[in-house]
Structure formats: structure tokens, C-alpha cells
Write a protein that holds these residues in place. Structure first.
Motif, PDB file in Angstrom:
ATOM      1  N   ALA A   8       0.824  -1.216   0.000  1.00  0.00           N
ATOM      2  CA  ALA A   8       0.000   0.000   0.000  1.00  0.00           C
ATOM      3  C   ALA A   8       0.859   1.268   0.000  1.00  0.00           C
ATOM      4  O   ALA A   8       0.379   2.349   0.321  1.00  0.00           O
ATOM      5  CB  ALA A   8      -0.935   0.002   1.205  1.00  0.00           C
ATOM      6  N   ARG A   9       2.111   1.125  -0.377  1.00  0.00           N
ATOM      7  CA  ARG A   9       3.058   2.247  -0.356  1.00  0.00           C
ATOM      8  C   ARG A   9       2.472   3.488  -1.037  1.00  0.00           C
ATOM      9  O   ARG A   9       1.896   3.415  -2.119  1.00  0.00           O
ATOM     10  CB  ARG A   9       4.335   1.843  -1.084  1.00  0.00           C
ATOM     11  CG  ARG A   9       5.357   2.942  -1.117  1.00  0.00           C
ATOM     12  CD  ARG A   9       6.574   2.527  -1.890  1.00  0.00           C
ATOM     13  NE  ARG A   9       7.525   3.615  -1.885  1.00  0.00           N
ATOM     14  CZ  ARG A   9       8.790   3.494  -2.144  1.00  0.00           C
ATOM     15  NH1 ARG A   9       9.272   2.317  -2.482  1.00  0.00           N
ATOM     16  NH2 ARG A   9       9.579   4.523  -2.094  1.00  0.00           N
ATOM     17  N   GLY A  10       2.631   4.626  -0.362  1.00  0.00           N
ATOM     18  CA  GLY A  10       2.189   5.902  -0.908  1.00  0.00           C
ATOM     19  C   GLY A  10       0.728   6.226  -0.659  1.00  0.00           C
ATOM     20  O   GLY A  10       0.300   7.358  -0.894  1.00  0.00           O
ATOM     21  N   THR A  11      -0.056   5.278  -0.172  1.00  0.00           N
ATOM     22  CA  THR A  11      -1.472   5.531   0.083  1.00  0.00           C
ATOM     23  C   THR A  11      -1.612   6.505   1.251  1.00  0.00           C
ATOM     24  O   THR A  11      -1.061   6.280   2.321  1.00  0.00           O
ATOM     25  CB  THR A  11      -2.220   4.222   0.409  1.00  0.00           C
ATOM     26  OG1 THR A  11      -2.011   3.281  -0.641  1.00  0.00           O
ATOM     27  CG2 THR A  11      -3.704   4.477   0.596  1.00  0.00           C
ATOM     28  N   ARG A  12      -2.345   7.568   1.024  1.00  0.00           N
ATOM     29  CA  ARG A  12      -2.605   8.563   2.070  1.00  0.00           C
ATOM     30  C   ARG A  12      -3.686   8.046   3.004  1.00  0.00           C
ATOM     31  O   ARG A  12      -4.687   7.488   2.560  1.00  0.00           O
ATOM     32  CB  ARG A  12      -3.040   9.881   1.459  1.00  0.00           C
ATOM     33  CG  ARG A  12      -1.947  10.497   0.626  1.00  0.00           C
ATOM     34  CD  ARG A  12      -1.619  11.881   1.132  1.00  0.00           C
ATOM     35  NE  ARG A  12      -0.463  12.393   0.428  1.00  0.00           N
ATOM     36  CZ  ARG A  12       0.710  12.612   0.987  1.00  0.00           C
ATOM     37  NH1 ARG A  12       0.885  12.374   2.264  1.00  0.00           N
ATOM     38  NH2 ARG A  12       1.715  13.090   0.293  1.00  0.00           N
ATOM     39  N   LEU A  13      -3.471   8.272   4.289  1.00  0.00           N
ATOM     40  CA  LEU A  13      -4.456   7.881   5.296  1.00  0.00           C
ATOM     41  C   LEU A  13      -5.281   9.096   5.691  1.00  0.00           C
ATOM     42  O   LEU A  13      -4.769  10.208   5.769  1.00  0.00           O
ATOM     43  CB  LEU A  13      -3.759   7.301   6.528  1.00  0.00           C
ATOM     44  CG  LEU A  13      -2.934   6.042   6.284  1.00  0.00           C
ATOM     45  CD1 LEU A  13      -2.222   5.637   7.562  1.00  0.00           C
ATOM     46  CD2 LEU A  13      -3.805   4.916   5.769  1.00  0.00           C
ATOM     47  N   ARG A  14      -6.544   8.861   5.935  1.00  0.00           N
ATOM     48  CA  ARG A  14      -7.434   9.941   6.347  1.00  0.00           C
ATOM     49  C   ARG A  14      -7.433  10.047   7.868  1.00  0.00           C
ATOM     50  O   ARG A  14      -7.415   9.041   8.570  1.00  0.00           O
ATOM     51  CB  ARG A  14      -8.837   9.673   5.829  1.00  0.00           C
ATOM     52  CG  ARG A  14      -8.891   9.836   4.324  1.00  0.00           C
ATOM     53  CD  ARG A  14     -10.184   9.297   3.746  1.00  0.00           C
ATOM     54  NE  ARG A  14     -10.254   9.461   2.305  1.00  0.00           N
ATOM     55  CZ  ARG A  14      -9.708   8.650   1.426  1.00  0.00           C
ATOM     56  NH1 ARG A  14      -9.021   7.619   1.827  1.00  0.00           N
ATOM     57  NH2 ARG A  14      -9.836   8.860   0.134  1.00  0.00           N
ATOM     58  N   ALA A  15      -7.477  11.278   8.351  1.00  0.00           N
ATOM     59  CA  ALA A  15      -7.559  11.541   9.789  1.00  0.00           C
ATOM     60  C   ALA A  15      -8.948  12.086  10.093  1.00  0.00           C
ATOM     61  O   ALA A  15      -9.592  12.664   9.219  1.00  0.00           O
ATOM     62  CB  ALA A  15      -6.489  12.543  10.207  1.00  0.00           C
ATOM     63  N   GLY A  51      -6.027   5.317  16.387  1.00  0.00           N
ATOM     64  CA  GLY A  51      -6.244   6.591  15.708  1.00  0.00           C
ATOM     65  C   GLY A  51      -6.609   6.405  14.244  1.00  0.00           C
ATOM     66  O   GLY A  51      -7.718   6.026  13.907  1.00  0.00           O
ATOM     67  N   THR A  52      -5.650   6.615  13.364  1.00  0.00           N
ATOM     68  CA  THR A  52      -5.851   6.424  11.923  1.00  0.00           C
ATOM     69  C   THR A  52      -5.521   4.999  11.480  1.00  0.00           C
ATOM     70  O   THR A  52      -5.806   4.625  10.346  1.00  0.00           O
ATOM     71  CB  THR A  52      -4.964   7.379  11.113  1.00  0.00           C
ATOM     72  OG1 THR A  52      -3.596   7.069  11.393  1.00  0.00           O
ATOM     73  CG2 THR A  52      -5.272   8.833  11.436  1.00  0.00           C
ATOM     74  N   GLY A  53      -4.867   4.225  12.359  1.00  0.00           N
ATOM     75  CA  GLY A  53      -4.440   2.878  12.006  1.00  0.00           C
ATOM     76  C   GLY A  53      -3.090   2.837  11.324  1.00  0.00           C
ATOM     77  O   GLY A  53      -2.687   1.809  10.779  1.00  0.00           O
ATOM     78  N   ALA A  76     -14.776   4.436  12.485  1.00  0.00           N
ATOM     79  CA  ALA A  76     -15.160   4.718  11.088  1.00  0.00           C
ATOM     80  C   ALA A  76     -13.927   5.081  10.259  1.00  0.00           C
ATOM     81  O   ALA A  76     -13.789   4.639   9.114  1.00  0.00           O
ATOM     82  CB  ALA A  76     -16.192   5.850  11.034  1.00  0.00           C
ATOM     83  N   VAL A  77     -13.021   5.862  10.829  1.00  0.00           N
ATOM     84  CA  VAL A  77     -11.783   6.227  10.133  1.00  0.00           C
ATOM     85  C   VAL A  77     -10.922   4.992   9.908  1.00  0.00           C
ATOM     86  O   VAL A  77     -10.336   4.815   8.830  1.00  0.00           O
ATOM     87  CB  VAL A  77     -10.999   7.303  10.918  1.00  0.00           C
ATOM     88  CG1 VAL A  77      -9.611   7.520  10.355  1.00  0.00           C
ATOM     89  CG2 VAL A  77     -11.782   8.609  10.953  1.00  0.00           C
ATOM     90  N   LEU A  78     -10.863   4.109  10.896  1.00  0.00           N
ATOM     91  CA  LEU A  78     -10.084   2.873  10.756  1.00  0.00           C
ATOM     92  C   LEU A  78     -10.632   2.005   9.624  1.00  0.00           C
ATOM     93  O   LEU A  78      -9.868   1.498   8.808  1.00  0.00           O
ATOM     94  CB  LEU A  78     -10.080   2.093  12.068  1.00  0.00           C
ATOM     95  CG  LEU A  78      -9.318   2.740  13.224  1.00  0.00           C
ATOM     96  CD1 LEU A  78      -9.573   1.978  14.526  1.00  0.00           C
ATOM     97  CD2 LEU A  78      -7.849   2.840  12.921  1.00  0.00           C
ATOM     98  N   ARG A  79     -11.961   1.864   9.577  1.00  0.00           N
ATOM     99  CA  ARG A  79     -12.572   1.072   8.501  1.00  0.00           C
ATOM    100  C   ARG A  79     -12.282   1.706   7.137  1.00  0.00           C
ATOM    101  O   ARG A  79     -11.949   1.010   6.176  1.00  0.00           O
ATOM    102  CB  ARG A  79     -14.083   0.950   8.722  1.00  0.00           C
ATOM    103  CG  ARG A  79     -14.462  -0.121   9.721  1.00  0.00           C
ATOM    104  CD  ARG A  79     -15.960  -0.386   9.743  1.00  0.00           C
ATOM    105  NE  ARG A  79     -16.702   0.674  10.413  1.00  0.00           N
ATOM    106  CZ  ARG A  79     -16.793   0.808  11.730  1.00  0.00           C
ATOM    107  NH1 ARG A  79     -16.192  -0.047  12.517  1.00  0.00           N
ATOM    108  NH2 ARG A  79     -17.497   1.778  12.252  1.00  0.00           N
ATOM    109  N   GLU A  80     -12.400   3.024   7.059  1.00  0.00           N
ATOM    110  CA  GLU A  80     -12.153   3.725   5.795  1.00  0.00           C
ATOM    111  C   GLU A  80     -10.699   3.562   5.354  1.00  0.00           C
ATOM    112  O   GLU A  80     -10.430   3.271   4.179  1.00  0.00           O
ATOM    113  CB  GLU A  80     -12.487   5.211   5.967  1.00  0.00           C
ATOM    114  CG  GLU A  80     -12.405   6.009   4.697  1.00  0.00           C
ATOM    115  CD  GLU A  80     -12.807   7.461   4.921  1.00  0.00           C
ATOM    116  OE1 GLU A  80     -12.524   8.263   4.004  1.00  0.00           O
ATOM    117  OE2 GLU A  80     -13.366   7.812   5.969  1.00  0.00           O
ATOM    118  N   ASN A  81      -9.757   3.708   6.281  1.00  0.00           N
ATOM    119  CA  ASN A  81      -8.337   3.569   5.921  1.00  0.00           C
ATOM    120  C   ASN A  81      -7.976   2.128   5.564  1.00  0.00           C
ATOM    121  O   ASN A  81      -7.188   1.897   4.644  1.00  0.00           O
ATOM    122  CB  ASN A  81      -7.444   4.101   7.044  1.00  0.00           C
ATOM    123  CG  ASN A  81      -7.402   5.614   7.065  1.00  0.00           C
ATOM    124  OD1 ASN A  81      -7.664   6.275   6.059  1.00  0.00           O
ATOM    125  ND2 ASN A  81      -7.076   6.177   8.216  1.00  0.00           N
ATOM    126  N   ALA A  82      -8.567   1.166   6.250  1.00  0.00           N
ATOM    127  CA  ALA A  82      -8.315  -0.244   5.910  1.00  0.00           C
ATOM    128  C   ALA A  82      -8.818  -0.539   4.502  1.00  0.00           C
ATOM    129  O   ALA A  82      -8.135  -1.211   3.714  1.00  0.00           O
ATOM    130  CB  ALA A  82      -8.968  -1.158   6.933  1.00  0.00           C
TER     131      ALA A  82
END
Length: 189
Positions: A8-15, A51-53, A76-82
Motif C-alpha cells: 500500500a506504499r504511498g497511500t494517504r491515510l485519512r484523519a 487513531g488512523t491505524g 469509522a476512520v479505521l474502517r475507511e483507511n483499511a
């Protein structure tokens, strides 16, 4: 904030919006995973105060087999980032208090190769988490607990089964401490 290496290199995580997060800096995260190296491959990981995972998802991206992400405020943020990192099928999200979840994992006899603990600073939560992990059997025989805390947060309760094997400082505020199980003679096993 992004995934540094792996699938997943380079994937931005949402906060979380409007939430005062203190995510692990990329350079600290990169240093941490350089230290852990290939041991992350096929590991089972617990990310407390996720937090963001970012830590658990980074481990998955680098080849960990499974990660449990625990945070009562950001499920919800964890599910979205996963989902966004395409690592959801190897991710378990627990929307609960870290200490309640630690107790539940002990009752379930869960064991983890790596436990990441990155709670809010200055509340004594990292020391409380270390004491909870010390009291249980959650850490695999050759497992490692990694705590991120402020450099001057070093007061701990007496521990019986864990020993600090390394501390690394990053600037004036952030410190990583690494913990392993002690043998019967008090040495690190």
C-alpha cells in the motif's frame, strides 16, 4: 500521513475531521519499521489507540498476516483507511476502550507478535497499557511491545514479565520504547 512501504506504499491515510490527532511522524514510523525489519512478515499485530491505524496498516502493508486496530473514538476512520489501503480483509477493528479490549483479548487467549501502543501524551496511558500487557499473556514468546510516548514520560509501575530492551528518541518530544518478555532469571528472553 501515508503508508511508507509495501503493498500500500504511498497511500494517504485519512484523519478524523476536527479531531486533534498526533499521528506518528513518517520519519519515526520509518525508523520503527527499519528496526523491526523482516520480523513483521507473517506477524499478528495489535495496534492500541490506533487513531488512523497508521502503525497496524503499515505492518500489514509490509507483510504482517493480521492486524487488530483498537480505538474507541475512530472506528469509522479505521474502517475507511483499511478499505482505502486494500488491507481490510486482514484487518480486525475493535471500537472500544483499549484497556477493556486488552482484558477481552486475555480472556480470549489471543497472542500477538507485536503490540503497538501510541496513546495521547501526558495522561499516563502508555504506562497503564504496559502494566496491563505485563499482567497478561498477550505477547508471543519472542514478541515485542513498542510504545510511543513523550520523552519525559518514563515513570512506570513495577513490572514482572516485561523488560525495556531499547529506547530511541526523536527530537525533544517523541520517544519509542521497546519491551520484551523476561525469562525466569529476569533476563530478556
Amino acid at each position: 500521513m501515508r503508508i511508507i512501504a509495501g503493498t500500500a506504499r504511498g497511500t494517504r491515510l485519512r484523519a478524523p475531521k476536527g479531531w486533534d490527532t498526533r499521528p506518528t511522524a513518517d520519519r519515526v514510523k520509518e525508523s520503527l519499521f527499519d528496526i523491526l525489519g523482516a520480523r513483521v512478515q507473517n506477524a499478528c499485530v495489535l495496534d492500541l489507540f490506533a487513531g488512523t491505524g497508521a502503525l497496524g496498516l503499515e505492518a500489514l502493508s509490509r507483510g504482517a498476516a493480521h492486524a487488530v486496530l483498537v480505538d474507541k473514538a475512530t472506528p469509522a476512520v479505521l474502517r475507511e483507511n483499511a478499505a482505502h489501503t486494500r488491507l481490510a480483509e486482514r484487518t480486525e477493528i475493535r471500537a472500544g476502550d483499549a484497556f477493556s479490549e486488552l482484558a477481552r483479548f486475555s480472556r480470549e487467549e489471543r497472542v500477538f507478535d507485536f503490540i503497538f501502543c501510541d496513546p495521547p501524551y501526558r495522561l499516563g496511558l502508555w504506562a497503564r497499557a504496559i502494566a496491563s500487557i505485563d499482567a497478561g499473556a498477550l505477547l508471543a514468546k519472542d514478541g515485542v511491545v513498542v510504545c510511543e510516548h513523550e520523552a519525559d514520560e518514563n515513570e512506570l509501575p513495577a513490572l514482572s514479565s516485561l523488560a525495556c530492551i531499547d529506547r530511541r528518541s526523536y527530537g525533544r518530544t517523541t520517544q519509542l520504547s521497546f519491551w520484551k518478555r523476561c525469562g525466569k532469571e529476569g533476563g530478556v528472553s
